[in-house]
Write a protein that holds these residues in place. Structure first.
Motif, mmCIF file in Angstrom:
data_model
loop_
_atom_site.group_PDB
_atom_site.id
_atom_site.type_symbol
_atom_site.label_atom_id
_atom_site.label_comp_id
_atom_site.label_asym_id
_atom_site.label_seq_id
_atom_site.Cartn_x
_atom_site.Cartn_y
_atom_site.Cartn_z
ATOM 1 N N TYR A 119 44.994 96.557 -43.059
ATOM 2 C CA TYR A 119 45.205 95.141 -43.351
ATOM 3 C C TYR A 119 45.125 94.877 -44.855
ATOM 4 C CZ TYR A 119 45.344 90.184 -42.161
ATOM 5 O OH TYR A 119 45.731 88.872 -42.017
ATOM 6 N N VAL A 123 37.686 89.258 -49.686
ATOM 7 C CA VAL A 123 37.480 89.805 -48.344
ATOM 8 C C VAL A 123 36.011 89.613 -47.967
ATOM 9 C CG1 VAL A 123 39.317 91.522 -48.559
ATOM 10 C CG2 VAL A 123 36.991 92.162 -49.129
ATOM 11 N N TRP A 157 34.427 91.973 -35.522
ATOM 12 C CA TRP A 157 34.573 93.186 -36.323
ATOM 13 C C TRP A 157 35.861 93.911 -35.970
ATOM 14 C CZ3 TRP A 157 31.291 92.732 -32.186
ATOM 15 C CH2 TRP A 157 31.469 93.640 -31.135
ATOM 16 N N ASN A 191 31.999 96.663 -45.867
ATOM 17 C CA ASN A 191 33.372 96.906 -46.306
ATOM 18 C C ASN A 191 33.471 97.857 -47.491
ATOM 19 O OD1 ASN A 191 34.234 94.986 -44.422
ATOM 20 N ND2 ASN A 191 34.412 93.350 -45.916
ATOM 21 N N PHE A 216 40.922 97.768 -40.781
ATOM 22 C CA PHE A 216 40.576 97.018 -41.985
ATOM 23 C C PHE A 216 41.336 97.548 -43.197
ATOM 24 C CE2 PHE A 216 37.707 96.486 -45.689
ATOM 25 C CZ PHE A 216 37.707 95.106 -45.757
ATOM 26 N N ARG A 217 41.349 98.862 -43.366
ATOM 27 C CA ARG A 217 42.063 99.443 -44.507
ATOM 28 C C ARG A 217 43.549 99.124 -44.438
ATOM 29 N NH1 ARG A 217 38.374 104.072 -43.951
ATOM 30 N NH2 ARG A 217 39.843 104.931 -42.452
ATOM 31 N N GLU A 232 37.365 100.647 -39.299
ATOM 32 C CA GLU A 232 37.706 100.904 -40.693
ATOM 33 C C GLU A 232 39.207 101.139 -40.885
ATOM 34 O OE1 GLU A 232 35.441 103.662 -42.910
ATOM 35 O OE2 GLU A 232 33.525 102.646 -42.541
ATOM 36 N N SER A 238 33.488 88.910 -44.065
ATOM 37 C CA SER A 238 33.184 89.262 -42.690
ATOM 38 C C SER A 238 32.788 87.991 -41.960
ATOM 39 C CB SER A 238 32.026 90.275 -42.649
ATOM 40 O OG SER A 238 31.726 90.659 -41.322
ATOM 41 N N GLY A 282 35.797 91.872 -41.087
ATOM 42 C CA GLY A 282 35.666 93.177 -41.715
ATOM 43 C C GLY A 282 34.975 94.191 -40.828
ATOM 44 N N VAL A 283 34.381 95.185 -41.473
ATOM 45 C CA VAL A 283 33.713 96.294 -40.783
ATOM 46 C C VAL A 283 32.269 95.871 -40.526
ATOM 47 C CG1 VAL A 283 33.146 98.742 -40.903
ATOM 48 C CG2 VAL A 283 35.217 97.879 -42.031
#
Length: 237
Positions: free
Chosen positions: A88, A23, A79, A113, A85-86, A82, A25, A66-67
């Motif tokens: 996913y 993972v 972006w 992240n 992202f979590r 959170e 960004s 990502g974050v």
């Protein structure tokens, strides 16, 4: 085996319960570094770690966004929140687990992240979906001068994707960057966004980067990943 390059029958023939999920960004890394730095470095460590590991392991396609809202002022930065992202990461891990690859090391290349990954890996482990742990590659090596687009990330790119580093811009990146991350007072970071303390998004001096250091970083990170994979394989859930 990398899932992107395998057929489903290749995947079905694998005799392993281990998987790596890179993972990263898509965000600015100064005028000299590509927007995909965090994805490219996470993928490079994941692939090198899979080779260093003594056994079969599945390498999943990388999650590229990502974050990263702290870099929103710089063009090209993408972006998600959170929660998104979590979700996913959690659903991707669950997909891996559904095929029997239920011991997962998430190889992370982006500092933003870290907190979300620790939380979501703990959640999928506690609810029995899979046993998942996050490994942030630059925390697993000797990198006290990490910065952002600084000598550590730039060195790893010079080792793994040198054609993407704009070496003619290193002087400008250093001149208009920041020496350290944030704007701290009594342990409090007063800044929320990168542009508050770095004019061009760079933190640290990328002129100190070189390919030799990048090679050593890749070796150290891949060895660390191989060790973690072995521990995840053996650990009693």
């Amino acid at each position: 085996m990398h899932l992107s390059e395998a057929t489903w029958t290749d995947a079905a023939d694998l005799d392993t319960d281990l998987a790596i999920l890179p993972v990263g960004s898509t965000e600015q890394h100064g005028p000299h570094g590509p927007l995909g730095t965090d994805v490219l470095t996470a993928e490079a460590v994941a692939e090198a770690g899979a080779e260093a590991y003594d056994g079969e392991v599945v390498v999943a396609p990388a999650i590229p966004v990502g974050v990263a809202e702290e870099h929103r002022h710089f063009a090209g930065t993408l972006w998600v929140g959170e929660d998104t992202f979590r979700d996913y990461v959690r659903e991707t891990v669950a997909s891996l687990a559904s095929h029997g690859w239920d011991r997962v090391v998430v190889v992370n290349g982006h500092g933003g992240n870290v907190d979300a990954l620790r939380e979501v890996c703990g959640r999928v482990t506690r609810d029995g979906t899979a046993y998942a742990v996050p490994l942030t590659w630059f925390d697993a090596v000797d990198a006290p001068d990490m910065g952002h687009g600084g000598p550590v990330e730039t060195s790893l790119l010079l080792s793994t994707a040198p054609e993407l580093v704009r070496t003619d811009r290193l002087e400008a990146s250093a001149a208009n960057g920041a020496d350290s991350w944030g704007a701290f007072e009594h342990g409090v970071n007063l800044a929320y966004d990168t542009e508050e303390f770095s004019e061009n998004g760079t933190v640290g001096d990328p002129r100190d980067a070189n390919r030799e250091r990048g090679d050593a970083l890749l070796d150290a990170a891949s060895d660390a990943l191989a060790d973690v994979l072995a521990s995840v394989r053996e650990r009693d859930r």
